[in-house]
Design a protein around this motif. Structure first.
Motif, PDB file in Angstrom:
ATOM      1  N   ASP A 149     -24.826 103.923 105.950  1.00 28.24           N
ATOM      2  CA  ASP A 149     -24.206 102.765 105.745  1.00 28.24           C
ATOM      3  C   ASP A 149     -23.083 102.368 106.304  1.00 28.24           C
ATOM      4  O   ASP A 149     -21.656 103.324 106.271  1.00 28.24           O
ATOM      5  N   GLN A 150     -22.780 101.471 107.616  1.00 29.55           N
ATOM      6  CA  GLN A 150     -21.704 100.496 107.915  1.00 29.55           C
ATOM      7  C   GLN A 150     -22.302  99.530 108.211  1.00 29.55           C
ATOM      8  O   GLN A 150     -23.404  98.951 108.795  1.00 29.55           O
ATOM      9  N   VAL A 151     -21.515  98.732 108.792  1.00 28.88           N
ATOM     10  CA  VAL A 151     -21.710  96.725 109.316  1.00 28.88           C
ATOM     11  C   VAL A 151     -20.933  96.451 110.469  1.00 28.88           C
ATOM     12  O   VAL A 151     -19.717  97.085 110.853  1.00 28.88           O
ATOM     13  N   LEU A 152     -21.157  97.118 111.880  1.00 27.00           N
ATOM     14  CA  LEU A 152     -20.749  96.927 112.740  1.00 27.00           C
ATOM     15  C   LEU A 152     -20.893  96.071 113.332  1.00 27.00           C
ATOM     16  O   LEU A 152     -22.024  94.940 113.536  1.00 27.00           O
ATOM     17  N   ILE A 153     -19.829  95.379 114.415  1.00 28.12           N
ATOM     18  CA  ILE A 153     -19.984  93.998 115.532  1.00 28.12           C
ATOM     19  C   ILE A 153     -19.930  94.898 116.950  1.00 28.12           C
ATOM     20  O   ILE A 153     -18.963  95.632 117.434  1.00 28.12           O
ATOM     21  N   MET A 154     -21.326  94.671 117.787  1.00 26.29           N
ATOM     22  CA  MET A 154     -21.538  95.060 119.305  1.00 26.29           C
ATOM     23  C   MET A 154     -21.253  93.896 120.261  1.00 26.29           C
ATOM     24  O   MET A 154     -21.641  93.309 119.495  1.00 26.29           O
ATOM     25  N   GLU A 155     -21.229  94.267 121.386  1.00 26.18           N
ATOM     26  CA  GLU A 155     -20.813  93.262 122.044  1.00 26.18           C
ATOM     27  C   GLU A 155     -21.123  93.750 123.696  1.00 26.18           C
ATOM     28  O   GLU A 155     -21.478  95.611 123.646  1.00 26.18           O
ATOM     29  N   PRO A 156     -21.981  93.162 124.612  1.00 25.77           N
ATOM     30  CA  PRO A 156     -22.111  93.584 125.820  1.00 25.77           C
ATOM     31  C   PRO A 156     -21.703  94.911 126.338  1.00 25.77           C
ATOM     32  O   PRO A 156     -20.173  94.216 125.962  1.00 25.77           O
ATOM     33  N   THR A 157     -21.584  95.883 126.985  1.00 23.48           N
ATOM     34  CA  THR A 157     -20.746  95.861 127.662  1.00 23.48           C
ATOM     35  C   THR A 157     -20.542  94.902 129.770  1.00 23.48           C
ATOM     36  O   THR A 157     -21.805  94.848 129.548  1.00 23.48           O
ATOM     37  N   ARG A 158     -19.346  95.429 130.185  1.00 29.93           N
ATOM     38  CA  ARG A 158     -19.680  95.148 131.346  1.00 29.93           C
ATOM     39  C   ARG A 158     -19.791  95.795 132.629  1.00 29.93           C
ATOM     40  O   ARG A 158     -19.143  96.571 132.624  1.00 29.93           O
ATOM     41  N   PHE A 159     -20.283  95.832 133.470  1.00 28.16           N
ATOM     42  CA  PHE A 159     -20.033  96.421 134.705  1.00 28.16           C
ATOM     43  C   PHE A 159     -19.451  95.466 136.004  1.00 28.16           C
ATOM     44  O   PHE A 159     -19.992  94.362 136.166  1.00 28.16           O
TER      45      PHE A 159
END
Length: 183
Positions: free
Chosen positions: A173-183
């Motif tokens: 159980d957890q809540v995460l904020i995800m963001e796109p990685t840049r290439f």
């Protein structure tokens, strides 16, 4: 698209407290439990609904009916998705006629999923009322939809994604904020 964790917002303890508060708020607003039903939106909304159902059982010794709702065929972006969308089951072992429904999902964003869920519900019957409970409200509404019960308001950018991880699915159980990685 590759993503990375931007922030951990909630751990297991915070999530447990939040679920308890949401269950209590639902009970406080809905005194007639004989007419109340919970409906979880596939897929994570179902698990959120089951947790709330269990907490209400512990608090009030009442087994609220729980329905499972698939909204795939009611989505307004179906034409933009894959040719053969994965349709899950909708399961209601009760009539929706004149019931007070608490519609439950893990995250509300634009409101389009909730609109599709309401369309689906009204295809199945005419409830007395529909209330919305979401674990995370991240803003950015495109439709005039607002939760009656929210675990946490979490403003995010449009490019970020909120991942509500549940032990039933991801093993923790957890809540995460995800963001796109840049290439």
């Amino acid at each position: 698209m590759e993503e990375k964790i931007k922030a951990k917002i909630m751990d297991e303890k915070k999530m447990k407290r939040t679920f308890s508060r949401m269950a209590m708020e639902i009970l406080e607003k809905n005194r007639d439990l004989d007419n109340l039903v919970l409906i979880g939106i596939q897929s994570k909304g179902v698990h959120v609904a089951k947790r709330i159902q269990k907490l209400i059982k512990e608090m009030e010794d009442v087994d609220l009916p729980l329905g499972v709702l698939d909204i795939t065929l009611f989505r307004d972006d179906l034409h933009m998705k894959e040719q053969h969308p994965m349709v899950r089951k909708t399961e209601m072992k009760f009539s929706l006629e004149d019931k007070d429904i608490v519609l439950i999902d893990d995250v509300v964003f634009t409101g389009r999923t909730i609109r599709a869920a309401m369309d689906s519900i009204f295809e199945l019957g005419r409830p007395a009322s529909v209330q919305l409970a979401v674990f995370i409200d991240r803003g950015h509404r495109e439709l005039p939809i607002s939760p009656d019960f929210r675990g946490k308001y979490l403003p995010t950018s449009r490019r970020e994604r909120v991942n509500v991880m549940l032990s039933e699915i991801e093993g923790e159980d957890q809540v995460l904020i995800m963001e796109p990685t840049r290439f």
